[in-house]
Scaffold this motif. Structure first.
Motif, PDB file in Angstrom:
ATOM      1  N   TYR A   9       0.795  -1.053   0.142  1.00  0.00           N
ATOM      2  CA  TYR A   9       0.117  -0.232   0.126  1.00  0.00           C
ATOM      3  C   TYR A   9       0.873   1.197   0.359  1.00  0.00           C
ATOM      4  O   TYR A   9       0.456   2.555  -0.827  1.00  0.00           O
ATOM      5  CB  TYR A   9      -0.868  -0.136   1.267  1.00  0.00           C
ATOM      6  N   GLN A  10       2.044   0.903   0.835  1.00  0.00           N
ATOM      7  CA  GLN A  10       2.678   2.462   1.201  1.00  0.00           C
ATOM      8  C   GLN A  10       3.386   2.548  -0.426  1.00  0.00           C
ATOM      9  O   GLN A  10       3.480   3.915  -0.654  1.00  0.00           O
ATOM     10  CB  GLN A  10       3.663   2.415   1.956  1.00  0.00           C
ATOM     11  N   LEU A  11       4.058   1.817  -0.590  1.00  0.00           N
ATOM     12  CA  LEU A  11       4.458   1.097  -1.638  1.00  0.00           C
ATOM     13  C   LEU A  11       3.681   2.148  -3.306  1.00  0.00           C
ATOM     14  O   LEU A  11       4.186   3.432  -3.654  1.00  0.00           O
ATOM     15  CB  LEU A  11       5.569   0.092  -1.939  1.00  0.00           C
ATOM     16  N   GLY A  12       2.650   1.634  -3.360  1.00  0.00           N
ATOM     17  CA  GLY A  12       2.036   2.619  -4.362  1.00  0.00           C
ATOM     18  C   GLY A  12       1.795   3.601  -4.204  1.00  0.00           C
ATOM     19  O   GLY A  12       1.279   4.272  -5.360  1.00  0.00           O
ATOM     20  N   ARG A  13       1.018   4.193  -3.407  1.00  0.00           N
ATOM     21  CA  ARG A  13       1.211   5.819  -2.971  1.00  0.00           C
ATOM     22  C   ARG A  13       2.430   6.317  -2.861  1.00  0.00           C
ATOM     23  O   ARG A  13       2.202   6.913  -3.575  1.00  0.00           O
ATOM     24  CB  ARG A  13       0.737   5.679  -1.624  1.00  0.00           C
ATOM     25  N   THR A  14       3.558   5.779  -2.500  1.00  0.00           N
ATOM     26  CA  THR A  14       4.881   6.704  -2.858  1.00  0.00           C
ATOM     27  C   THR A  14       5.009   6.019  -4.419  1.00  0.00           C
ATOM     28  O   THR A  14       5.664   7.430  -4.658  1.00  0.00           O
ATOM     29  CB  THR A  14       6.440   5.896  -2.379  1.00  0.00           C
ATOM     30  N   TRP A  15       5.122   5.496  -5.550  1.00  0.00           N
ATOM     31  CA  TRP A  15       5.279   5.686  -7.152  1.00  0.00           C
ATOM     32  C   TRP A  15       4.365   6.279  -7.007  1.00  0.00           C
ATOM     33  O   TRP A  15       3.979   6.582  -8.642  1.00  0.00           O
ATOM     34  CB  TRP A  15       5.533   4.307  -7.446  1.00  0.00           C
ATOM     35  N   GLY A  16       2.658   6.233  -6.965  1.00  0.00           N
ATOM     36  CA  GLY A  16       2.353   6.730  -7.786  1.00  0.00           C
ATOM     37  C   GLY A  16       1.451   6.245  -9.302  1.00  0.00           C
ATOM     38  O   GLY A  16       1.488   6.761  -9.913  1.00  0.00           O
ATOM     39  N   VAL A  17       1.292   4.710  -8.992  1.00  0.00           N
ATOM     40  CA  VAL A  17       0.579   3.767 -10.363  1.00  0.00           C
ATOM     41  C   VAL A  17       0.284   4.277 -10.433  1.00  0.00           C
ATOM     42  O   VAL A  17      -1.278   4.192  -9.722  1.00  0.00           O
ATOM     43  CB  VAL A  17       1.856   2.522  -9.791  1.00  0.00           C
ATOM     44  N   GLY A  18      -1.070   4.401 -11.694  1.00  0.00           N
ATOM     45  CA  GLY A  18      -2.332   4.882 -11.971  1.00  0.00           C
ATOM     46  C   GLY A  18      -2.043   6.588 -12.453  1.00  0.00           C
ATOM     47  O   GLY A  18      -1.193   7.297 -11.403  1.00  0.00           O
ATOM     48  N   GLN A  19      -3.343   6.577 -12.742  1.00  0.00           N
ATOM     49  CA  GLN A  19      -3.459   8.128 -12.622  1.00  0.00           C
ATOM     50  C   GLN A  19      -4.632   8.583 -11.678  1.00  0.00           C
ATOM     51  O   GLN A  19      -5.404   8.486 -11.269  1.00  0.00           O
ATOM     52  CB  GLN A  19      -4.636   8.389 -14.282  1.00  0.00           C
ATOM     53  N   VAL A  72      -4.147  -3.262  -5.792  1.00  0.00           N
ATOM     54  CA  VAL A  72      -5.217  -2.476  -6.265  1.00  0.00           C
ATOM     55  C   VAL A  72      -5.828  -1.264  -6.187  1.00  0.00           C
ATOM     56  O   VAL A  72      -5.809  -0.697  -5.222  1.00  0.00           O
ATOM     57  CB  VAL A  72      -6.222  -3.327  -6.750  1.00  0.00           C
ATOM     58  N   GLY A  73      -5.543  -0.735  -6.698  1.00  0.00           N
ATOM     59  CA  GLY A  73      -5.918   0.997  -6.892  1.00  0.00           C
ATOM     60  C   GLY A  73      -6.976   0.819  -6.833  1.00  0.00           C
ATOM     61  O   GLY A  73      -8.240   0.173  -7.301  1.00  0.00           O
ATOM     62  N   ARG A  74      -8.157   1.721  -6.117  1.00  0.00           N
ATOM     63  CA  ARG A  74      -9.772   1.679  -5.881  1.00  0.00           C
ATOM     64  C   ARG A  74     -10.315   2.013  -7.398  1.00  0.00           C
ATOM     65  O   ARG A  74     -11.966   0.830  -7.255  1.00  0.00           O
ATOM     66  CB  ARG A  74      -9.902   3.209  -5.238  1.00  0.00           C
ATOM     67  N   GLY A  75      -9.885   2.458  -8.547  1.00  0.00           N
ATOM     68  CA  GLY A  75     -10.366   2.489  -9.322  1.00  0.00           C
ATOM     69  C   GLY A  75     -10.607   1.131 -10.321  1.00  0.00           C
ATOM     70  O   GLY A  75     -11.414   0.774 -11.423  1.00  0.00           O
ATOM     71  N   LEU A  76      -9.689   0.426  -9.823  1.00  0.00           N
ATOM     72  CA  LEU A  76      -9.837  -1.229 -10.436  1.00  0.00           C
ATOM     73  C   LEU A  76     -10.031  -2.036  -9.494  1.00  0.00           C
ATOM     74  O   LEU A  76     -10.463  -2.901  -9.908  1.00  0.00           O
ATOM     75  CB  LEU A  76      -8.674  -1.449 -10.898  1.00  0.00           C
TER      76      LEU A  76
END
Length: 167
Positions: free
Chosen positions: A84-94, A116-120
């Motif tokens: 979760y923290q890695l995804g937020r740090t990297w900003g993967v997705g629009q 998985v990002g919330r949009g998916l």
């Protein structure tokens, strides 16, 4: 009145014990180097090329982003928290669309996660990601074929994201 006076003491003891525990440092994340960050060196150049082509095609087709990361260590964190923290740090997705996905492999801790990002989330549900991990990724990992498991996982994740997945 005795019960009331003991509650603050219990709270003070709990706070004292919490203060004695060392604070866990923030995780150190690998540098985002592209669609694939292979810190654990699980992929050959040929594997990287094949997977990179699939990830680029996904982005062109749908604007959804899928990144693959292999890690040497989760640094003592549960994979859910680290991911979760890695995804937020990297900003993967629009931004605002939250259409990013991370396939995280930590072979030394024997952990795999699809973040998985919330949009998916309506498409890549917890149940669906568990099926992908159990049926596509782990069988290859158990054979020692990390690259094959990652390729199979990427293929199935993309299939679900694009609506091309078999029932």
């Amino acid at each position: 009145a005795v019960a009331d006076s003991s509650l603050p003491r219990i709270g003070a003891v709990a706070l004292s014990l919490a203060a004695l525990r060392p604070a866990q440092a923030e995780p150190t994340f690998p540098t985002l180097t592209g669609r694939i960050t292979d810190e654990a060196s699980l992929l050959t150049p040929g594997d990287r090329t094949l997977i990179e082509a699939e990830l680029a095609a996904l982005e062109q087709k749908s604007t959804d982003q899928l990144a693959v990361v292999t890690l040497n260590s989760l640094q003592g964190y549960p994979i859910e928290d680290f991911g979760y923290q890695l995804g937020r740090t990297w900003g993967v997705g629009q931004r605002g669309v939250n259409n990013g996905v991370l396939l995280i492999v930590a072979p030394n801790e024997r952990k795999v996660r699809i973040e998985v990002g919330r949009g998916l989330e309506p498409y890549l549900t917890d149940a669906m990601t568990k099926l992908i991990i159990e049926n596509a990724i782990l069988p290859a990992f158990r054979r020692g074929d990390f690259a094959g498991g990652i390729r199979a996982g990427v293929h199935d994740i993309i299939g679900v994201m694009t609506g091309d997945a078999d029932a």
